[in-house]
Design an enzyme around this catalytic site. Structure first.
Site, PDB file in Angstrom:
ATOM      1  N   HIS A   1       0.761  -1.443  -0.171  1.00 65.60           N
ATOM      2  CA  HIS A   1      -0.016  -0.120  -0.108  1.00 65.60           C
ATOM      3  C   HIS A   1       0.854   1.388  -0.019  1.00 65.60           C
ATOM      4  CE1 HIS A   1      -3.512   2.617   0.706  1.00 65.60           C
ATOM      5  NE2 HIS A   1      -2.882   3.208   1.531  1.00 65.60           N
TER       6      HIS A   1
ATOM      7  N   LYS B   1      -1.227  11.253   1.281  1.00 65.85           N
ATOM      8  CA  LYS B   1      -0.381  10.671   0.184  1.00 65.85           C
ATOM      9  C   LYS B   1      -0.680  11.118  -1.259  1.00 65.85           C
ATOM     10  CE  LYS B   1      -1.231   6.406   1.428  1.00 65.85           C
ATOM     11  NZ  LYS B   1      -2.013   6.758   2.585  1.00 65.85           N
TER      12      LYS B   1
ATOM     13  N   ASP C   1      -1.873   3.715  -4.765  1.00 63.41           N
ATOM     14  CA  ASP C   1      -2.747   2.834  -3.737  1.00 63.41           C
ATOM     15  C   ASP C   1      -2.253   1.566  -3.516  1.00 63.41           C
ATOM     16  OD1 ASP C   1      -4.758   2.467  -1.886  1.00 63.41           O
ATOM     17  OD2 ASP C   1      -6.030   1.278  -3.561  1.00 63.41           O
TER      18      ASP C   1
ATOM     19  N   ARG D   1      20.719  14.450  15.262  1.00 61.78           N
ATOM     20  CA  ARG D   1      21.379  15.031  14.337  1.00 61.78           C
ATOM     21  C   ARG D   1      22.602  14.498  13.991  1.00 61.78           C
ATOM     22  NH1 ARG D   1      21.807  20.815  16.273  1.00 61.78           N
ATOM     23  NH2 ARG D   1      22.785  21.034  14.108  1.00 61.78           N
TER      24      ARG D   1
END
Length: 174
Positions: free
Chosen positions: A10, A31, A49, A112
């Protein structure tokens, strides 16, 4: 290889800056909207999809099932015909998956200057992974794809910066 060798995962699969990028995340997180922004910026839609992936050697190739070809669902607009709206150049047949982006409600901030890249497993392969949230996501995905392409070609910006910083600390007069 036959169609049984293809596995659905997906998400939205695009080619961004020459790199196959799978955008995942929960339903309704954006998305399709992000994919449309990326297409408008020159990315190519492979599949929305339900992209299909097949392992080929040490990589994964993705494609679109025939039923979904050319289409992208974008809320609240519905299903869009990307070929009709943007032309043939906005679509790709298949691409090698090189980066997984997961859209999250609130992404965890990575440490970081961590030279180790996060990964996600898909069909037995560890793939580069980034969790994203916030604004300007299309720009961030493009930058991540470009960085990943350069990384594959031997450019590790973080490691280079850490090494430069280490040399400066050892020899502050230089």
């Amino acid at each position: 290889m036959n169609d049984a060798d293809w596995h659905i995962h997906h998400g939205v699969f695009l080619e961004v800056a020459g790199l196959g990028v799978l955008i995942t995340g929960p339903s309704g997180i954006g998305k399709g909207n992000l994919a449309l922004q990326l297409i408008d910026r020159g990315a190519r839609l492979i599949a929305d999809d339900a992209p299909e992936f097949q392992r080929r050697g040490e990589g994964l190739t993705g494609r679109c099932p025939p039923l979904l070809r050319d289409y992208l669902e974008v809320r609240p607009l519905g299903v869009l015909d990307i070929r009709a709206m943007y032309g043939d150049e906005a679509l790709g047949e298949e691409a090698t998956l090189g980066l997984v982006i997961e859209l999250q409600a609130q992404a965890q901030a990575p440490e970081r200057l961590n030279p180790e890249h996060s990964t996600r497993e898909l069909l037995g392969l560890e793939l580069p992974f980034i969790g994203l949230s916030g604004n300007n996501l299309a720009l961030l995905v493009e930058a991540a794809a470009r960085r990943q392409v350069l990384y594959y070609n031997g450019h590790d910006f973080t490691r280079t910066f850490i090494e430069r910083q280490g040399r400066q600390l050892q020899n502050p007069s230089e």
